[in-house]
Scaffold this motif. Structure first.
Motif, PDB file in Angstrom:
ATOM      1  N   GLN A 211      30.525   7.834 -16.124  1.00  0.00           N
ATOM      2  CA  GLN A 211      30.163   8.908 -17.051  1.00  0.00           C
ATOM      3  C   GLN A 211      29.501   8.351 -18.311  1.00  0.00           C
ATOM      4  O   GLN A 211      28.555   8.931 -18.845  1.00  0.00           O
ATOM      5  CB  GLN A 211      31.402   9.723 -17.427  1.00  0.00           C
ATOM      6  N   PHE A 212      29.999   7.226 -18.776  1.00  0.00           N
ATOM      7  CA  PHE A 212      29.449   6.590 -19.968  1.00  0.00           C
ATOM      8  C   PHE A 212      27.994   6.205 -19.729  1.00  0.00           C
ATOM      9  O   PHE A 212      27.114   6.432 -20.572  1.00  0.00           O
ATOM     10  CB  PHE A 212      30.276   5.358 -20.331  1.00  0.00           C
ATOM     11  N   GLU A 213      27.730   5.622 -18.568  1.00  0.00           N
ATOM     12  CA  GLU A 213      26.368   5.213 -18.231  1.00  0.00           C
ATOM     13  C   GLU A 213      25.445   6.422 -18.107  1.00  0.00           C
ATOM     14  O   GLU A 213      24.300   6.398 -18.564  1.00  0.00           O
ATOM     15  CB  GLU A 213      26.371   4.423 -16.921  1.00  0.00           C
ATOM     16  N   GLU A 214      25.960   7.494 -17.499  1.00  0.00           N
ATOM     17  CA  GLU A 214      25.145   8.697 -17.351  1.00  0.00           C
ATOM     18  C   GLU A 214      24.792   9.304 -18.696  1.00  0.00           C
ATOM     19  O   GLU A 214      23.654   9.741 -18.911  1.00  0.00           O
ATOM     20  CB  GLU A 214      25.877   9.732 -16.493  1.00  0.00           C
ATOM     21  N   CYS A 215      25.747   9.321 -19.610  1.00  0.00           N
ATOM     22  CA  CYS A 215      25.481   9.865 -20.949  1.00  0.00           C
ATOM     23  C   CYS A 215      24.393   9.071 -21.664  1.00  0.00           C
ATOM     24  O   CYS A 215      23.511   9.643 -22.306  1.00  0.00           O
ATOM     25  CB  CYS A 215      26.759   9.847 -21.792  1.00  0.00           C
ATOM     26  N   ASN A 216      24.461   7.769 -21.567  1.00  0.00           N
ATOM     27  CA  ASN A 216      23.509   6.927 -22.279  1.00  0.00           C
ATOM     28  C   ASN A 216      22.157   6.841 -21.597  1.00  0.00           C
ATOM     29  O   ASN A 216      21.184   6.369 -22.190  1.00  0.00           O
ATOM     30  CB  ASN A 216      24.085   5.516 -22.464  1.00  0.00           C
ATOM     31  N   SER A 217      22.079   7.284 -20.347  1.00  0.00           N
ATOM     32  CA  SER A 217      20.791   7.283 -19.651  1.00  0.00           C
ATOM     33  C   SER A 217      20.111   8.636 -19.725  1.00  0.00           C
ATOM     34  O   SER A 217      18.923   8.759 -19.422  1.00  0.00           O
ATOM     35  CB  SER A 217      20.983   6.901 -18.174  1.00  0.00           C
ATOM     36  N   ASP A 218      20.863   9.656 -20.142  1.00  0.00           N
ATOM     37  CA  ASP A 218      20.279  10.986 -20.303  1.00  0.00           C
ATOM     38  C   ASP A 218      19.317  10.990 -21.482  1.00  0.00           C
ATOM     39  O   ASP A 218      19.391  10.159 -22.388  1.00  0.00           O
ATOM     40  CB  ASP A 218      21.370  12.045 -20.543  1.00  0.00           C
ATOM     41  N   ASP A 219      18.432  11.977 -21.500  1.00  0.00           N
ATOM     42  CA  ASP A 219      17.477  12.093 -22.605  1.00  0.00           C
ATOM     43  C   ASP A 219      18.143  12.773 -23.796  1.00  0.00           C
ATOM     44  O   ASP A 219      17.797  13.882 -24.182  1.00  0.00           O
ATOM     45  CB  ASP A 219      16.258  12.898 -22.167  1.00  0.00           C
ATOM     46  N   GLU A 220      19.082  12.084 -24.415  1.00  0.00           N
ATOM     47  CA  GLU A 220      19.748  12.623 -25.600  1.00  0.00           C
ATOM     48  C   GLU A 220      19.296  11.811 -26.801  1.00  0.00           C
ATOM     49  O   GLU A 220      18.931  10.645 -26.694  1.00  0.00           O
ATOM     50  CB  GLU A 220      21.262  12.566 -25.429  1.00  0.00           C
ATOM     51  N   ASP A 221      19.339  12.413 -27.965  1.00  0.00           N
ATOM     52  CA  ASP A 221      18.754  11.806 -29.147  1.00  0.00           C
ATOM     53  C   ASP A 221      19.487  10.563 -29.619  1.00  0.00           C
ATOM     54  O   ASP A 221      18.898   9.618 -30.096  1.00  0.00           O
ATOM     55  CB  ASP A 221      18.727  12.829 -30.310  1.00  0.00           C
TER      56      ASP A 221
END
Length: 227
Positions: A211-221
């Motif tokens: 989940q951590f990796e997915e959050c940081n790979s998403d296009d979030e600011d």
């Protein structure tokens, strides 16, 4: 050359159509349900599809500049539609109605669980989890008829995507699985869900590696920082 009176009449008609589109979108947006261009064309543009394409950029600009709203186009296999979302972060819960607070808290719990379980959860597992949180009997003292809210309201609003699961031959019982819908992707951040769960379990967000990796790979600011 078009005579001045005729030109003024055309401009007035375009302005009227544009205002009608904006009113329609604002009214429908309160239900948080998807908006189809064909409905706008029917209700506001006398059936003229070309006018929708002509006026859409101007309508989107006004919705953004005046109302702080985005008119998002979403494409699916069945066609395309539009969702209205706010450009601003949600205000204090005290600005919401009681029903809005209840629904939003239930939605956040459900979205967080789905995300932490890998993105898809079958219906019995989801309600089994809620049972562990004592969200079981209906009407629930806080969440009311929560099953209908989850299986119908959140699905219609596109916070959740509900899909029928293919069953083995001879098994006539229908089963469904849930995942994040288009509106959830637009209005919620998976990072917030992860941080919420990590805080509850008194763990670091990075200890949930997938989940951590997915959050940081998403296009979030902003990348999620260690807490």
């Amino acid at each position: 050359m078009v005579a001045a009176p005729r030109l003024q009449a055309q401009q007035g008609e375009l302005k009227s159509m544009k205002n009608s589109m904006i009113r329609y979108i604002l009214n429908v947006s309160t239900k948080k349900t998807p908006i189809k261009s064909i409905d706008i064309v029917k209700q506001c543009l006398r059936g003229e599809q070309k006018m929708f394409l002509q006026l859409l950029p101007h309508v989107q600009e006004i919705l953004s500049d005046v109302y702080g709203l985005q008119f998002n186009e979403v494409k699916e296999k069945t066609g395309k539609f539009y969702l209205v979302t706010s450009e601003f972060a949600p205000g204090s819960e005290f600005e919401w109605t009681v029903r809005q607070r209840e629904d939003n808290r239930l939605l956040f719990i459900v979205l967080s669980y789905i995300f932490m379980k890998g993105g898809k959860v079958i219906e019995p597992v989801l309600f089994g989890f809620l049972k562990k949180l004592h969200i079981e009997d209906e009407p629930h003292e806080y969440f009311g008829h929560f099953k209908k809210t989850i299986t119908e309201t959140f699905v219609k609003q596109l916070f959740l995507k509900k899909e029928k699961i293919e069953m083995e031959a001879g098994n006539i019982e229908e089963r469904f699985q849930y995942s994040w819908g288009h509106r959830a992707d637009l209005e919620f951040k998976k990072r917030d869900c992860l941080e919420y769960v990590a805080q509850l379990l008194k763990r670091q967000p990075s200890s949930f590696s997938a989940q951590f990796e997915e959050c940081n790979s998403d296009d979030e600011d902003v990348e999620m920082a260690e807490q």
